[in-house]
Enzyme design. Sequence first.
Site, short mmCIF file in Angstrom:
data_model
loop_
_atom_site.label_atom_id
_atom_site.label_comp_id
_atom_site.label_asym_id
_atom_site.label_seq_id
_atom_site.Cartn_x
_atom_site.Cartn_y
_atom_site.Cartn_z
CG HIS A 101 7.47 -6.56 9.60
ND1 HIS A 101 7.00 -5.40 9.66
CD2 HIS A 101 6.87 -7.05 8.37
CE1 HIS A 101 6.23 -4.76 8.69
NE2 HIS A 101 6.15 -6.05 7.86
CD GLU A 170 8.85 -6.85 4.22
OE1 GLU A 170 7.94 -7.08 3.56
OE2 GLU A 170 8.59 -6.57 5.71
P1 PGA Z 1 2.97 -4.68 1.89
O1 PGA Z 1 3.68 -5.32 3.08
O2 PGA Z 1 3.02 -5.88 0.57
O3 PGA Z 1 1.47 -4.30 2.15
O4 PGA Z 1 3.77 -3.36 1.32
C1 PGA Z 1 4.60 -6.04 3.26
C2 PGA Z 1 5.03 -6.36 4.59
O5 PGA Z 1 4.94 -5.32 5.34
O6 PGA Z 1 5.45 -7.40 4.90
#
Ligand code: PGA
Length: 253
Positions: A101, A170
């Site tokens: 992450h 992401e």
């Molecule tokens: P968010 O976070 O949906 O609050 O943007 C996603 C994540 O960090 O996995």
Amino acid sequence: MANNMRYFIGNWKMFGVPKSINILDKINTFTNFNKRFNKNYKIIITPPFTLIESFAKRFKNKSIFIGGQNCYHKDSFGSNTGSISPFMLKKIGATYVIIGHSDNRAEGDTAKMLKNKVIGSLNNNLKIVFCIGENKKEKKKKLTYKVLRNQLTKVLEKKFNYNNIIIAYEPIWSIGTGKIPKSEDLKKISKFIKKILKGIFKTKKPPKVLYGGSVDGSNIASFKSLKEIDGFLIGGASKSSKKFIDIIKNYYR
Ligand code: PGA
């Protein structure tokens, strides 16, 4: 669309106390009811380490899977104060683990550490949600594809069991900001990621690719037509049963 398996993963980050299990109870009631409509999706929640064991016990053999948000890059036991190994996660009932992450990359996770986390987790039969994504500066400089290719090829190897690996794209600029990529960009990027994965694993059926970053009940509709996206990693909106359920409802509406 209805027959394609979709993932809805809730990443709680630093949120939750024992009574927050109520949120999962409500989601579980919803999915049990919803199953009648033959929707093919999987729900995974990653609470903080402190809640994994109790949540995993309650939802054993139910429709919610529990995972860790991270793990240490050495397996088994060690003299690493404050750390949790993949072996320890597995022993308390986690079936998934998020690795890479951007929060953890920002805190110092290197490709080598991430590779060791992946190896340790696969050895312990955990399914991996491996996060990749470019930051705002990299996007501006048109480096997205290069960054993603590097993040994938520096960590994943042909010998890994790719059936136990899921990729979450992401973009860092979209996490917690309310900004989401344009549909056409996301389509191209997810195709690109699958192409790289096919190359790494020498397979025609690469791991699933999810999208994460500011997903909520109102913007989820814009992802419906993207058949390349196999599901979602949801942060903020996963801490409320209503918001999380709305995402699923509106996706299938
Ligand atoms: P968010 O976070 O949906 O609050 O943007 C996603 C994540 O960090 O996995």
